[in-house]
Design a protein around this motif. Sequence first.
Motif, PDB file in Angstrom:
ATOM      1  N   TYR A 182      -0.604  -3.261 -10.548  1.00 45.56           N
ATOM      2  CA  TYR A 182      -1.777  -3.967 -10.020  1.00 45.56           C
ATOM      3  C   TYR A 182      -1.553  -4.503  -8.607  1.00 45.56           C
ATOM      4  O   TYR A 182      -2.503  -4.884  -7.932  1.00 45.56           O
ATOM      5  N   GLN A 183      -0.298  -4.515  -8.133  1.00 46.27           N
ATOM      6  CA  GLN A 183      -0.001  -4.996  -6.786  1.00 46.27           C
ATOM      7  C   GLN A 183      -0.190  -3.907  -5.724  1.00 46.27           C
ATOM      8  O   GLN A 183      -0.097  -4.192  -4.535  1.00 46.27           O
ATOM      9  N   ILE A 184      -0.466  -2.677  -6.154  1.00 44.99           N
ATOM     10  CA  ILE A 184      -0.708  -1.587  -5.202  1.00 44.99           C
ATOM     11  C   ILE A 184      -2.180  -1.630  -4.804  1.00 44.99           C
ATOM     12  O   ILE A 184      -3.068  -1.581  -5.658  1.00 44.99           O
ATOM     13  N   VAL A 185      -2.417  -1.740  -3.509  1.00 45.99           N
ATOM     14  CA  VAL A 185      -3.778  -1.845  -2.981  1.00 45.99           C
ATOM     15  C   VAL A 185      -4.032  -0.723  -1.974  1.00 45.99           C
ATOM     16  O   VAL A 185      -3.091  -0.040  -1.543  1.00 45.99           O
ATOM     17  N   ASP A 186      -5.275  -0.545  -1.612  1.00 46.18           N
ATOM     18  CA  ASP A 186      -5.631   0.525  -0.673  1.00 46.18           C
ATOM     19  C   ASP A 186      -4.994   0.326   0.687  1.00 46.18           C
ATOM     20  O   ASP A 186      -4.525   1.275   1.315  1.00 46.18           O
ATOM     21  N   SER A 187      -4.994  -0.918   1.155  1.00 50.20           N
ATOM     22  CA  SER A 187      -4.501  -1.171   2.506  1.00 50.20           C
ATOM     23  C   SER A 187      -4.016  -2.613   2.636  1.00 50.20           C
ATOM     24  O   SER A 187      -4.658  -3.527   2.127  1.00 50.20           O
ATOM     25  N   HIS A 220       3.314  -0.550   3.645  1.00 51.65           N
ATOM     26  CA  HIS A 220       3.002  -1.866   4.203  1.00 51.65           C
ATOM     27  C   HIS A 220       3.084  -2.906   3.092  1.00 51.65           C
ATOM     28  O   HIS A 220       2.666  -2.653   1.969  1.00 51.65           O
ATOM     29  N   ARG A 221       3.616  -4.064   3.441  1.00 52.10           N
ATOM     30  CA  ARG A 221       3.937  -5.092   2.458  1.00 52.10           C
ATOM     31  C   ARG A 221       3.284  -6.412   2.833  1.00 52.10           C
ATOM     32  O   ARG A 221       3.334  -6.829   3.983  1.00 52.10           O
ATOM     33  N   LEU A 222       2.696  -7.059   1.829  1.00 49.44           N
ATOM     34  CA  LEU A 222       2.206  -8.419   1.996  1.00 49.44           C
ATOM     35  C   LEU A 222       3.213  -9.331   1.314  1.00 49.44           C
ATOM     36  O   LEU A 222       3.367  -9.286   0.087  1.00 49.44           O
ATOM     37  N   GLY A 223       3.919 -10.132   2.114  1.00 48.22           N
ATOM     38  CA  GLY A 223       4.901 -11.054   1.568  1.00 48.22           C
ATOM     39  C   GLY A 223       4.250 -12.368   1.179  1.00 48.22           C
ATOM     40  O   GLY A 223       3.028 -12.468   1.048  1.00 48.22           O
ATOM     41  N   TYR A 224       5.079 -13.367   1.035  1.00 48.45           N
ATOM     42  CA  TYR A 224       4.590 -14.677   0.606  1.00 48.45           C
ATOM     43  C   TYR A 224       4.213 -15.571   1.780  1.00 48.45           C
ATOM     44  O   TYR A 224       3.765 -16.688   1.586  1.00 48.45           O
ATOM     45  N   GLY A 225       4.436 -15.101   2.997  1.00 48.41           N
ATOM     46  CA  GLY A 225       3.999 -15.844   4.174  1.00 48.41           C
ATOM     47  C   GLY A 225       5.096 -16.565   4.929  1.00 48.41           C
ATOM     48  O   GLY A 225       4.844 -17.125   5.991  1.00 48.41           O
ATOM     49  N   GLY A 226       6.331 -16.540   4.416  1.00 45.57           N
ATOM     50  CA  GLY A 226       7.433 -17.238   5.091  1.00 45.57           C
ATOM     51  C   GLY A 226       8.147 -16.398   6.141  1.00 45.57           C
ATOM     52  O   GLY A 226       8.846 -16.938   6.992  1.00 45.57           O
ATOM     53  N   GLY A 227       7.987 -15.086   6.069  1.00 45.52           N
ATOM     54  CA  GLY A 227       8.609 -14.203   7.049  1.00 45.52           C
ATOM     55  C   GLY A 227      10.110 -13.998   6.885  1.00 45.52           C
ATOM     56  O   GLY A 227      10.761 -13.430   7.760  1.00 45.52           O
ATOM     57  N   PHE A 228      10.682 -14.446   5.759  1.00 46.99           N
ATOM     58  CA  PHE A 228      12.131 -14.356   5.553  1.00 46.99           C
ATOM     59  C   PHE A 228      12.636 -12.916   5.638  1.00 46.99           C
ATOM     60  O   PHE A 228      13.612 -12.632   6.334  1.00 46.99           O
ATOM     61  N   TYR A 229      11.992 -12.004   4.926  1.00 47.92           N
ATOM     62  CA  TYR A 229      12.466 -10.621   4.880  1.00 47.92           C
ATOM     63  C   TYR A 229      12.171  -9.884   6.180  1.00 47.92           C
ATOM     64  O   TYR A 229      12.966  -9.052   6.620  1.00 47.92           O
ATOM     65  N   ASP A 230      11.041 -10.173   6.806  1.00 45.41           N
ATOM     66  CA  ASP A 230      10.739  -9.543   8.090  1.00 45.41           C
ATOM     67  C   ASP A 230      11.776  -9.939   9.130  1.00 45.41           C
ATOM     68  O   ASP A 230      12.286  -9.091   9.868  1.00 45.41           O
ATOM     69  N   ASP A 242       0.854  -1.179   0.000  1.00 49.78           N
ATOM     70  CA  ASP A 242       0.000   0.000   0.000  1.00 49.78           C
ATOM     71  C   ASP A 242       0.895   1.235   0.000  1.00 49.78           C
ATOM     72  O   ASP A 242       2.120   1.128   0.071  1.00 49.78           O
ATOM     73  N   LYS A 243       0.293   2.403  -0.097  1.00 43.87           N
ATOM     74  CA  LYS A 243       1.081   3.629  -0.245  1.00 43.87           C
ATOM     75  C   LYS A 243       1.738   4.081   1.055  1.00 43.87           C
ATOM     76  O   LYS A 243       2.498   5.046   1.066  1.00 43.87           O
ATOM     77  N   VAL A 268       8.243  -0.944   3.775  1.00 40.33           N
ATOM     78  CA  VAL A 268       9.281  -0.451   2.867  1.00 40.33           C
ATOM     79  C   VAL A 268       9.250   1.076   2.851  1.00 40.33           C
ATOM     80  O   VAL A 268       8.254   1.702   3.225  1.00 40.33           O
ATOM     81  N   ASP A 269      10.355   1.658   2.400  1.00 37.58           N
ATOM     82  CA  ASP A 269      10.472   3.117   2.330  1.00 37.58           C
ATOM     83  C   ASP A 269       9.994   3.674   0.993  1.00 37.58           C
ATOM     84  O   ASP A 269       9.482   4.784   0.918  1.00 37.58           O
ATOM     85  N   VAL A 270      10.202   2.888  -0.062  1.00 38.34           N
ATOM     86  CA  VAL A 270       9.866   3.315  -1.420  1.00 38.34           C
ATOM     87  C   VAL A 270       9.291   2.115  -2.172  1.00 38.34           C
ATOM     88  O   VAL A 270       9.789   0.998  -2.026  1.00 38.34           O
ATOM     89  N   VAL A 271       8.245   2.368  -2.976  1.00 34.75           N
ATOM     90  CA  VAL A 271       7.714   1.348  -3.887  1.00 34.75           C
ATOM     91  C   VAL A 271       7.839   1.916  -5.297  1.00 34.75           C
ATOM     92  O   VAL A 271       7.396   3.031  -5.564  1.00 34.75           O
ATOM     93  N   ILE A 272       8.445   1.130  -6.184  1.00 33.08           N
ATOM     94  CA  ILE A 272       8.607   1.554  -7.579  1.00 33.08           C
ATOM     95  C   ILE A 272       7.758   0.651  -8.463  1.00 33.08           C
ATOM     96  O   ILE A 272       7.924  -0.567  -8.451  1.00 33.08           O
ATOM     97  N   THR A 273       6.829   1.270  -9.203  1.00 36.25           N
ATOM     98  CA  THR A 273       6.023   0.529 -10.179  1.00 36.25           C
ATOM     99  C   THR A 273       6.350   1.077 -11.562  1.00 36.25           C
ATOM    100  O   THR A 273       7.081   2.060 -11.698  1.00 36.25           O
ATOM    101  N   GLU A 274       5.760   0.472 -12.577  1.00 37.28           N
ATOM    102  CA  GLU A 274       5.966   0.972 -13.928  1.00 37.28           C
ATOM    103  C   GLU A 274       5.311   2.339 -14.127  1.00 37.28           C
ATOM    104  O   GLU A 274       5.665   3.088 -15.036  1.00 37.28           O
TER     105      GLU A 274
END
Length: 192
Positions: A164-169, A135-145, A131-132, A179-185
């Motif tokens: 399309y991966q950017i959502v309201d919340s 906040h990040r939804l990962g794959y569920g393994g918690g590796f990066y967290d 989201d803007k 994350v600090d920055v999200v880069i999309t196309e």
Amino acid sequence: MDKLKLRQVIKNKRKNMTENDSSSSSNMIKEKFLGLDLCRNKKNVLIYVSTKLEVGTIDLIKELLDRGVNVYTPKVINLEDGLMRFIKISSLDDLEVGCMNILEPKSNLLELDESKIDSTFLLVMPGLAFDKNGHRLGYGGGFYDRFCNRVTNDLLKVALSFDYQIVDSVSVNEFDVSVDVVITEKEIIRCK
């Protein structure tokens, strides 16, 4: 929307993206990343190796290596504990198929000493949705967290995402790392 449902929604959208669209969007995202001052000036980049369903990072890794950047890619050490370490690579030849059929650094390469990670490093994080607010939804393994919670807070965290991966919340808990920055196309979202 709960995490499980959001993961399914994004995975379904991802299945509908053509290879040509994915490649074209990945290239636009790569160029935005390389042009962004925050990213361009970093000498040490920790970056995931993409699967065919993610924003492509192979060309970005090649470009970073060509520019003399120290590139580190993740290697799963313990799948059950969600433990990964970053390993320095000097070329794509240093990668081999590893855990979950994802390209990882070869076993004979040295791990990065996590105590040496400071503000000269940048982490490129994968994810299913963002989201803007970062906040990040990962794959569920918690590796990066888990990784982020072990290292310095000075680490700049950047996500590469299709629009399309950017959502309201994205719902988060106390262990989820933003994350600090999200880069999309289509845009660069500065979250902090």
